[in-house]
Design a protein around this motif. Structure first.
Motif, mmCIF file in Angstrom:
data_model
loop_
_atom_site.group_PDB
_atom_site.id
_atom_site.type_symbol
_atom_site.label_atom_id
_atom_site.label_comp_id
_atom_site.label_asym_id
_atom_site.label_seq_id
_atom_site.Cartn_x
_atom_site.Cartn_y
_atom_site.Cartn_z
ATOM 1 N N PHE A 259 -41.315 1.168 -22.003
ATOM 2 C CA PHE A 259 -40.934 1.773 -23.277
ATOM 3 C C PHE A 259 -41.661 1.073 -24.411
ATOM 4 O O PHE A 259 -42.127 -0.065 -24.291
ATOM 5 N N SER A 260 -41.730 1.778 -25.526
ATOM 6 C CA SER A 260 -42.334 1.248 -26.740
ATOM 7 C C SER A 260 -41.511 1.744 -27.913
ATOM 8 O O SER A 260 -41.311 2.955 -28.077
ATOM 9 N N ILE A 261 -41.020 0.822 -28.731
ATOM 10 C CA ILE A 261 -40.151 1.200 -29.839
ATOM 11 C C ILE A 261 -40.509 0.376 -31.066
ATOM 12 O O ILE A 261 -40.806 -0.817 -30.961
ATOM 13 N N GLN A 262 -40.523 1.013 -32.225
ATOM 14 C CA GLN A 262 -40.853 0.329 -33.473
ATOM 15 C C GLN A 262 -39.577 -0.116 -34.169
ATOM 16 O O GLN A 262 -38.678 0.697 -34.412
ATOM 17 N N LEU A 263 -39.523 -1.410 -34.502
ATOM 18 C CA LEU A 263 -38.344 -1.987 -35.135
ATOM 19 C C LEU A 263 -38.751 -2.728 -36.402
ATOM 20 O O LEU A 263 -39.888 -3.207 -36.526
ATOM 21 N N ARG A 264 -37.847 -2.840 -37.337
ATOM 22 C CA ARG A 264 -38.084 -3.644 -38.537
ATOM 23 C C ARG A 264 -38.207 -5.114 -38.142
ATOM 24 O O ARG A 264 -37.501 -5.584 -37.251
ATOM 25 N N ASP A 265 -39.062 -5.807 -38.824
ATOM 26 C CA ASP A 265 -39.214 -7.232 -38.504
ATOM 27 C C ASP A 265 -38.473 -8.134 -39.488
ATOM 28 O O ASP A 265 -38.633 -9.343 -39.484
ATOM 29 N N ASP A 266 -37.645 -7.502 -40.359
ATOM 30 C CA ASP A 266 -36.960 -8.297 -41.367
ATOM 31 C C ASP A 266 -35.523 -8.632 -41.008
ATOM 32 O O ASP A 266 -34.807 -9.233 -41.797
ATOM 33 N N LYS A 267 -35.072 -8.206 -39.837
ATOM 34 C CA LYS A 267 -33.703 -8.532 -39.462
ATOM 35 C C LYS A 267 -33.526 -8.433 -37.951
ATOM 36 O O LYS A 267 -34.323 -7.825 -37.244
ATOM 37 N N GLU A 268 -32.468 -9.067 -37.482
ATOM 38 C CA GLU A 268 -32.149 -9.003 -36.054
ATOM 39 C C GLU A 268 -31.547 -7.634 -35.727
ATOM 40 O O GLU A 268 -30.746 -7.099 -36.491
ATOM 41 N N GLN A 269 -31.952 -7.067 -34.593
ATOM 42 C CA GLN A 269 -31.409 -5.790 -34.159
ATOM 43 C C GLN A 269 -30.972 -5.879 -32.715
ATOM 44 O O GLN A 269 -31.403 -6.765 -31.968
ATOM 45 N N VAL A 270 -30.094 -4.949 -32.339
ATOM 46 C CA VAL A 270 -29.572 -4.886 -30.978
ATOM 47 C C VAL A 270 -30.104 -3.633 -30.300
ATOM 48 O O VAL A 270 -29.992 -2.533 -30.852
ATOM 49 N N LEU A 271 -30.687 -3.809 -29.123
ATOM 50 C CA LEU A 271 -31.142 -2.677 -28.320
ATOM 51 C C LEU A 271 -30.103 -2.379 -27.252
ATOM 52 O O LEU A 271 -29.602 -3.293 -26.583
ATOM 53 N N ARG A 272 -29.779 -1.086 -27.112
ATOM 54 C CA ARG A 272 -28.879 -0.641 -26.047
ATOM 55 C C ARG A 272 -29.701 0.139 -25.031
ATOM 56 O O ARG A 272 -30.284 1.167 -25.354
ATOM 57 N N ILE A 273 -29.722 -0.346 -23.794
ATOM 58 C CA ILE A 273 -30.504 0.284 -22.731
ATOM 59 C C ILE A 273 -29.531 0.910 -21.742
ATOM 60 O O ILE A 273 -28.620 0.232 -21.232
ATOM 61 N N SER A 274 -29.704 2.188 -21.459
ATOM 62 C CA SER A 274 -28.759 2.896 -20.584
ATOM 63 C C SER A 274 -29.491 3.884 -19.697
ATOM 64 O O SER A 274 -30.584 4.349 -20.025
ATOM 65 N N PHE A 275 -28.861 4.193 -18.575
ATOM 66 C CA PHE A 275 -29.384 5.184 -17.626
ATOM 67 C C PHE A 275 -28.198 5.706 -16.830
ATOM 68 O O PHE A 275 -27.310 4.932 -16.435
ATOM 69 N N THR A 276 -28.151 7.015 -16.623
ATOM 70 C CA THR A 276 -27.020 7.625 -15.932
ATOM 71 C C THR A 276 -26.796 6.982 -14.569
ATOM 72 O O THR A 276 -27.730 6.845 -13.769
#
Length: 742
Positions: A66-83
């Motif tokens: 996967f490839s995802i663009q995120l802001r670099d100015d703060k911490e973020q949470v990624l949620r990864i899911s699959f049925t």
């Protein structure tokens, strides 16, 4: 009409102003790449990666990347899911780790309780945390059964559900735990479905199985956010979205004269943009069921005197169809906070010519819908939506050379919803305007009628303790004839131990008469022998429902038992005019009640076997002149055994599905004022499905519908959709993304 478009235009204008006013800081974004694998380290194509609290998401490709663009100015949470797997959350901080390339391994889920549901309150949450009792028919369940139609899927998955055949329209009707079609609200992606197939039922052939991702079912009027007519339940069909950077599928289901289906779809899911296009062709031939001996009936006059006993031979024809479906979905995230979805669908059903008719029926539907969602902050969201749905029935008089529209139902719905979480409280509310137009051949001179309804709801979801959750809500429905009606609802969920969940609920329901029930004036058969009249003086129906359930879950074992009781007031039904004629009219009939119990057991073994069984008991009482005329079978059982195992790169599965329904003795009310005492035999249906998944995205299936060659009697068609016997089928699905390695 103009007012509706003005409202929508203003809402969209305000939203777009917000879009351009917000600085998205694309220059402050960095790309995070990673890979998602299963428990064996194999890639998981189509896994979802979402930045929590934003509209930004991506899907994995054939290699699990996967490839995802995120802001670099703060911490973020990624949620990864699959049925079928446990979801994982991970923190990402590009300031401290600018070259992050994570490898995420998902583990199989022992049950479906972590699956996200939306139907209860339009708020996404795991099934285990949903106070409103909800059932999920997952994509895995659909693939195991591999059904041709939505009716087959629901019949095998929901105990207490019957598919009835309407001999007048030659279309199926549904009954679910004592509730007819007018009490069940069918939704597609949370939006109402317009149009009538059989009497008070939607046209079930509109639902294309290749477009369905899963089905969420709420029994009874427990949800405040949907239509007021959902006295018997809500069935929300969730359609597929693009889940990968490139999505492409070609599939075939072939059963000869018993049905064929061909589908091609393609799409993409990128950082901000998604698209999915789909086209399907379906066809099925007509077939006839005949009775050589007929069905034994006893006719009784109103005072109880036996008039005659006889067995009449009969035939029933189930007519085929030729259907084209097309759909297009677009999604775009303007910013981290604002996203929009646009969807269009088209359905065209060319039905078989009935008997010696000089015309052919065409059913046509098209929809256009849009939705915009704004995340005010991590705990609050606002959404606005609009849908236009037009369904019509045309008759092509091919001998005379002209086409006539006999039926047209047009609905428009505009809605705004808000949800916000503040500590242990989640508040949600919404307003809705619904505008319906109906032209119907059953209204005198094929005239038309229209109605406007406005609704508002307010709901409080209070997590009193970590183990106790209560939802209380009020819904108000304003009908331009029946004015304002308010219905309260309350549900509670208590978890005394980690393995035990208790739920209870009370709800009121309200259904205003349909336009057909109010204004119908129809000559059945066109000979002036039997007239069917509407009734402008009808009162709305109301109901009170009580539910109670208990659920036990430990590892792969899940067992639940639930009970419910419905009491109806002013239930609308046909009754004789009492003037010596056979003419009938809609009236507020005698009160009705339904009580039922449902039990479900599922066991998932480590070696790949999953066994599911469910039982439903329905005590349905519908009194007419002192006699119970219910045609609901009291007992039903559904069962499924699925074995799935992978041998190297090849996956296999074997599935056996079955449904048993009990004998029924009942009175049938005749237009002459007499009654027939009828006995319907028990019924068992089974289907077997064997499949294999090969490398490069090729899946093969073969199976047997109606495994034991059960053949219905034509005289039983008023109780169930008649089956003509055994049917063989085969399916081929090619995942084009896997085939070419994207």
């Amino acid at each position: 009409m103009k007012r509706t478009w003005t409202i929508i235009f203003l809402l969209l204008t305000v939203t777009m102003v917000t879009v351009f006013a917000e600085n998205d800081h694309d220059a402050d974004r960095r790309t995070v790449k990673g890979i998602v694998v299963d428990e064996n380290g194999e890639p998981l194509p189509g896994a979802s990666v979402l930045a929590v609290g934003t509209t930004i998401g991506a899907g994995t490709n054939a290699k699990g990347e996967f490839s995802i663009q995120l802001r670099d100015d703060k911490e973020q949470v990624l949620r990864i899911s699959f049925t079928g797997y446990q979801p994982v959350e991970m923190s990402v901080n590009l300031k401290t780790k600018p070259d992050l390339s994570p490898r995420i391994q998902l583990q199989p889920a022992p049950n479906e309780l972590n699956e996200i549901v939306v139907t209860g309150a339009r708020i996404e949450r795991p099934l285990k945390d949903e106070p409103v009792l909800t059932r999920i028919i997952s994509q895995k369940d659909i693939q195991a059964l591999n059904p041709m139609s939505i009716e087959t899927l629901l019949q095998y998955e929901l105990p207490g559900l019957q598919i009835v055949y309407n001999s007048m329209s030659q279309l199926p009707e549904i009954k679910y735990q004592g509730m007819e079609g007018e009490y069940l609200l069918f939704l597609i992606d949370g939006e109402r479905v317009s149009g009538e197939g059989a009497d008070h039922n939607v046209d079930f052939t509109r639902f294309n199985m290749d477009d369905i991702e899963r089905v969420e079912v709420i029994r009874g009027s427990q949800s405040a956010v949907y239509g007021s007519n959902a006295l018997g339940g809500v069935i929300n069909i969730i359609t597929k979205n693009a889940a990968r950077p490139f999505t492409g599928n070609a599939s075939i289901r072939y059963a000869g004269t018993n049905g064929q289906r061909y589908t091609v779809s393609a799409g993409t899911k990128q950082n901000k943009f998604s698209s999915l296009s789909s086209v399907t062709y379906r066809t099925r031939d007509a077939y006839t069921i005949g009775d050589s001996e007929g069905k034994a009936t006893t006719t009784v006059d109103p005072d109880g005197t036996t008039i005659e006993e006889k067995a009449n031979a009969s035939t029933t024809t189930v007519y085929g169809y030729e259907i084209w479906d097309a759909s297009q979905k677009f999604g775009y995230a303007f910013t981290d906070k604002l996203s929009a979805d646009l969807k269009g669908t088209f359905y065209h059903n060319k039905r078989d010519i009935r008997g010696s008719n000089k015309y052919q029926d065409f059913f046509i539907d098209y929809t256009v819908s849009g939705k915009m969602k704004y995340l005010i902050d991590e705990n609050q969201q606002l959404s606005v939506s609009y849908i236009h749905d037009t369904y019509k029935k045309d008759k092509d008089y091919f001998v005379a050379g002209f086409t006539r529209t006999d039926y047209r139902n047009r609905t428009q719905t505009a809605r705004a919803d808000y949800a916000g979480t503040f500590g242990s409280h989640t508040l949600s509310g919404g307003i809705e305007g619904n505008f319906e137009y109906l032209k119907h051949y059953m209204i005198k001179d094929s005239a038309d009628a229209s109605v406007e309804t406005y609704s508002a709801y307010l709901q409080e979801d209070w997590k009193i303790t970590p183990r106790l959750n209560v939802i209380a809500s009020l819904r108000g429905d304003y009908h331009h004839v029946y004015h304002l009606h308010v219905t309260p609802k309350i549900s509670a969920m208590y978890r005394p131990w980690e393995t035990v969940t208790l739920r209870a609920g009370y709800s009121q329901g309200f259904r205003s008469p349909s336009l057909k029930e109010l204004y119908q004036e129809y000559d059945m058969g066109g000979l002036g022998i039997l007239m069917l009249y509407g009734n402008p003086d009808l009162k709305p129906e109301t109901s009170n429902q009580y539910t109670l359930s208990a659920e036990f879950t430990k590892n792969g074992l899940n067992f639940s038992v639930s009970g419910y009781h419905n009491r109806f007031k002013n239930k609308i039904a046909y009754a004789s005019l009492g003037d010596g004629s056979q003419d009938m009219q809609y009236v507020n009939a005698e009160n009705a009640k339904t009580t039922g119990v449902e039990a479900i057991l599922q066991m998932r073994m480590d070696f790949g076997l999953t066994v599911t069984g469910s039982y439903a008991y329905v005590d349905d009482y519908q009194e007419v002149n002192g006699r119970n005329t219910s045609d609901v079978r009291p007992h039903s059982i559904t069962f499924n055994a699925l074995y799935a195992r992978k041998f190297g790169k090849i996956g296999t599965h074997f599935s056996l599905n079955g449904q048993w329904t009990s004998k029924l003795d009942t009175y049938s009310f005749l237009t002459s004022g007499a009654y027939q005492w009828v006995t319907y035999d028990a019924r068992t249906m089974c289907t077997l499905n064997v499949g294999m998944t090969l490398p490069r995205g090729i899946t093969l299936n073969c199976g047997v519908d109606n495994l034991f060659n059960f053949k219905d009697k034509a005289s039983d068609s008023s109780l169930q959709l008649p089956q003509k016997g055994i049917s063989l089928f085969g399916t081929l699905n090619i995942n084009l993304a896997d085939l070419i390695g994207l």
